[in-house]
Design a protein around this motif. Structure first.
Motif, PDB file in Angstrom:
ATOM      1  N   TYR A  27      30.746  10.579  62.762  1.00 10.69           N
ATOM      2  CA  TYR A  27      31.012  10.441  64.191  1.00 10.69           C
ATOM      3  C   TYR A  27      29.669  10.469  64.891  1.00 10.69           C
ATOM      4  O   TYR A  27      28.875  11.387  64.700  1.00 10.69           O
ATOM      5  CB  TYR A  27      31.899  11.588  64.688  1.00 10.69           C
ATOM      6  CG  TYR A  27      33.310  11.487  64.180  1.00 10.69           C
ATOM      7  CD1 TYR A  27      34.239  10.699  64.840  1.00 10.69           C
ATOM      8  CD2 TYR A  27      33.705  12.165  63.036  1.00 10.69           C
ATOM      9  CE1 TYR A  27      35.544  10.593  64.370  1.00 10.69           C
ATOM     10  CE2 TYR A  27      35.001  12.071  62.562  1.00 10.69           C
ATOM     11  CZ  TYR A  27      35.916  11.287  63.227  1.00 10.69           C
ATOM     12  OH  TYR A  27      37.189  11.184  62.751  1.00 10.69           O
ATOM     13  N   MET A  28      29.413   9.487  65.741  1.00 11.96           N
ATOM     14  CA  MET A  28      28.094   9.374  66.353  1.00 11.96           C
ATOM     15  C   MET A  28      27.973  10.116  67.680  1.00 11.96           C
ATOM     16  O   MET A  28      26.887  10.542  68.051  1.00 11.96           O
ATOM     17  CB  MET A  28      27.742   7.899  66.544  1.00 11.96           C
ATOM     18  CG  MET A  28      27.676   7.126  65.228  1.00 11.96           C
ATOM     19  SD  MET A  28      26.533   7.820  64.031  1.00 11.96           S
ATOM     20  CE  MET A  28      24.989   7.521  64.845  1.00 11.96           C
ATOM     21  N   SER A  29      29.056  10.269  68.404  1.00 14.57           N
ATOM     22  CA  SER A  29      29.027  10.984  69.685  1.00 14.57           C
ATOM     23  C   SER A  29      30.391  11.626  69.905  1.00 14.57           C
ATOM     24  O   SER A  29      31.151  11.225  70.786  1.00 14.57           O
ATOM     25  CB  SER A  29      28.686  10.005  70.821  1.00 14.57           C
ATOM     26  OG  SER A  29      28.466  10.706  72.008  1.00 14.57           O
ATOM     27  N   PRO A  30      30.745  12.640  69.089  1.00 10.41           N
ATOM     28  CA  PRO A  30      32.110  13.168  69.062  1.00 10.41           C
ATOM     29  C   PRO A  30      32.544  13.927  70.302  1.00 10.41           C
ATOM     30  O   PRO A  30      33.719  14.237  70.439  1.00 10.41           O
ATOM     31  CB  PRO A  30      32.112  14.086  67.838  1.00 10.41           C
ATOM     32  CG  PRO A  30      30.694  14.491  67.664  1.00 10.41           C
ATOM     33  CD  PRO A  30      29.877  13.310  68.122  1.00 10.41           C
ATOM     34  N   GLY A  31      31.638  14.185  71.224  1.00 14.78           N
ATOM     35  CA  GLY A  31      32.025  14.866  72.451  1.00 14.78           C
ATOM     36  C   GLY A  31      32.814  13.988  73.408  1.00 14.78           C
ATOM     37  O   GLY A  31      33.551  14.488  74.251  1.00 14.78           O
ATOM     38  N   SER A  32      32.689  12.659  73.267  1.00 21.26           N
ATOM     39  CA  SER A  32      33.381  11.775  74.205  1.00 21.26           C
ATOM     40  C   SER A  32      33.821  10.437  73.609  1.00 21.26           C
ATOM     41  O   SER A  32      34.569   9.706  74.247  1.00 21.26           O
ATOM     42  CB  SER A  32      32.488  11.499  75.414  1.00 21.26           C
ATOM     43  OG  SER A  32      31.281  10.889  75.004  1.00 21.26           O
ATOM     44  N   VAL A  33      33.366  10.104  72.416  1.00 18.20           N
ATOM     45  CA  VAL A  33      33.693   8.815  71.810  1.00 18.20           C
ATOM     46  C   VAL A  33      34.414   9.060  70.484  1.00 18.20           C
ATOM     47  O   VAL A  33      33.949   9.848  69.659  1.00 18.20           O
ATOM     48  CB  VAL A  33      32.419   7.968  71.580  1.00 18.20           C
ATOM     49  CG1 VAL A  33      32.746   6.632  70.941  1.00 18.20           C
ATOM     50  CG2 VAL A  33      31.677   7.766  72.898  1.00 18.20           C
ATOM     51  N   SER A  34      35.546   8.379  70.274  1.00 16.35           N
ATOM     52  CA  SER A  34      36.342   8.603  69.066  1.00 16.35           C
ATOM     53  C   SER A  34      35.804   7.866  67.842  1.00 16.35           C
ATOM     54  O   SER A  34      36.169   8.186  66.724  1.00 16.35           O
ATOM     55  CB  SER A  34      37.801   8.185  69.300  1.00 16.35           C
ATOM     56  OG  SER A  34      37.879   6.794  69.578  1.00 16.35           O
ATOM     57  N   GLU A  35      34.921   6.914  68.021  1.00 14.33           N
ATOM     58  CA  GLU A  35      34.423   6.063  66.946  1.00 14.33           C
ATOM     59  C   GLU A  35      33.689   6.830  65.845  1.00 14.33           C
ATOM     60  O   GLU A  35      32.912   7.727  66.111  1.00 14.33           O
ATOM     61  CB  GLU A  35      33.448   5.043  67.539  1.00 14.33           C
ATOM     62  CG  GLU A  35      32.745   4.188  66.495  1.00 14.33           C
ATOM     63  CD  GLU A  35      31.609   3.372  67.082  1.00 14.33           C
ATOM     64  OE1 GLU A  35      31.452   2.218  66.676  1.00 14.33           O
ATOM     65  OE2 GLU A  35      30.887   3.903  67.953  1.00 14.33           O
ATOM     66  N   TYR A  36      33.957   6.429  64.606  1.00 15.67           N
ATOM     67  CA  TYR A  36      33.099   6.815  63.499  1.00 15.67           C
ATOM     68  C   TYR A  36      32.526   5.546  62.888  1.00 15.67           C
ATOM     69  O   TYR A  36      33.090   4.462  63.029  1.00 15.67           O
ATOM     70  CB  TYR A  36      33.829   7.656  62.436  1.00 15.67           C
ATOM     71  CG  TYR A  36      34.772   6.880  61.549  1.00 15.67           C
ATOM     72  CD1 TYR A  36      34.306   6.122  60.476  1.00 15.67           C
ATOM     73  CD2 TYR A  36      36.135   6.902  61.783  1.00 15.67           C
ATOM     74  CE1 TYR A  36      35.158   5.399  59.666  1.00 15.67           C
ATOM     75  CE2 TYR A  36      37.006   6.186  60.970  1.00 15.67           C
ATOM     76  CZ  TYR A  36      36.512   5.434  59.923  1.00 15.67           C
ATOM     77  OH  TYR A  36      37.363   4.712  59.131  1.00 15.67           O
ATOM     78  N   LEU A  37      31.377   5.693  62.226  1.00 17.24           N
ATOM     79  CA  LEU A  37      30.736   4.572  61.534  1.00 17.24           C
ATOM     80  C   LEU A  37      30.743   4.829  60.040  1.00 17.24           C
ATOM     81  O   LEU A  37      30.425   5.928  59.587  1.00 17.24           O
ATOM     82  CB  LEU A  37      29.282   4.409  61.986  1.00 17.24           C
ATOM     83  CG  LEU A  37      29.024   3.896  63.384  1.00 17.24           C
ATOM     84  CD1 LEU A  37      27.521   3.831  63.647  1.00 17.24           C
ATOM     85  CD2 LEU A  37      29.652   2.533  63.597  1.00 17.24           C
ATOM     86  N   ALA A  38      31.074   3.795  59.275  1.00 16.27           N
ATOM     87  CA  ALA A  38      30.925   3.810  57.820  1.00 16.27           C
ATOM     88  C   ALA A  38      29.502   3.333  57.528  1.00 16.27           C
ATOM     89  O   ALA A  38      29.101   2.253  57.974  1.00 16.27           O
ATOM     90  CB  ALA A  38      31.948   2.889  57.171  1.00 16.27           C
TER      91      ALA A  38
END
Length: 193
Positions: free
Chosen positions: A118-129
């Motif tokens: 997770y690149m910015s888990p405080g506000s963005v749900s996206e994770y990167l593989a």
């Protein structure tokens, strides 16, 4: 979801390129009490990124492109990055191969999956593989540069690994996924030496 989380309400604030939702919830704290909180979460889907390395020349393939958030918060007109893209329902390795072709012009079949972050888990749900792979001159089958229809105008950079690492120290490379992949590659290489 969790015994420590109670969703009270959610409301869609915006749905354009991604989806912005406001959540009201209660969270059980470590002392056992419940606290009401409100957060906004941006969901644009998950993605993949890859560092390609040429063993013979000890170079890596990076891209340089315009990023509006970096301009608005820092005045940077372009960022140097590893190729990346949204999964859009595809399996991460397959999507990464397509992104590599689109952005760099290289067709690479063998990719190694490292981890998902997770690149910015405080506000963005996206994770990167995160992936790594090797490239050779023979793998170049196109020009790269991105998809103009998606507003992409991507420069392909072939840079010596040591120079890329120095670009981090100099503040030229400021993209988190790129820093993670370059430093991980350098650590693994020094550990095997």
């Amino acid at each position: 979801m969790s015994d420590n989380f109670r969703l009270l309400s959610q409301s869609l604030l915006s749905e354009d390129w991604g989806k912005l939702t406001k959540y009201d919830f209660e969270l059980r704290l470590r002392d056992g009490s419940w606290q009401r909180q409100s957060r906004e979460v941006y969901d644009r889907g998950n993605g993949a990124t890859c560092l390609l390395h040429n063993l013979d020349r000890d170079t890596v393939l990076l891209t340089r492109q315009f990023r509006l958030p970096a301009l608005l918060n820092g005045g940077l007109t372009e960022l140097v990055e590893t190729p990346a893209g949204l999964l859009e329902g595809a399996e991460p390795a397959e999507r990464m191969r397509l992104e590599l072709m689109e952005e760099t012009g290289y067709a690479v079949s063998a990719l190694t999956h490292l981890f998902d972050l997770y690149m910015s888990p405080g506000s963005v749900s996206e994770y990167l593989a995160f992936f790594t792979g090797e490239y050779r001159d023979a793998d170049r089958v196109g020009d790269g540069g991105g998809d103009r229809e998606e507003g992409e105008d991507i420069a392909v950079l072939e840079i010596g690994l040591s120079h890329a690492l120095a670009m981090i120290e100099a503040g030229v490379i400021r993209d988190a996924k790129t820093v993670i992949l370059l430093q991980r590659f350098a650590l693994l290489r020094s550990a095997s030496a």
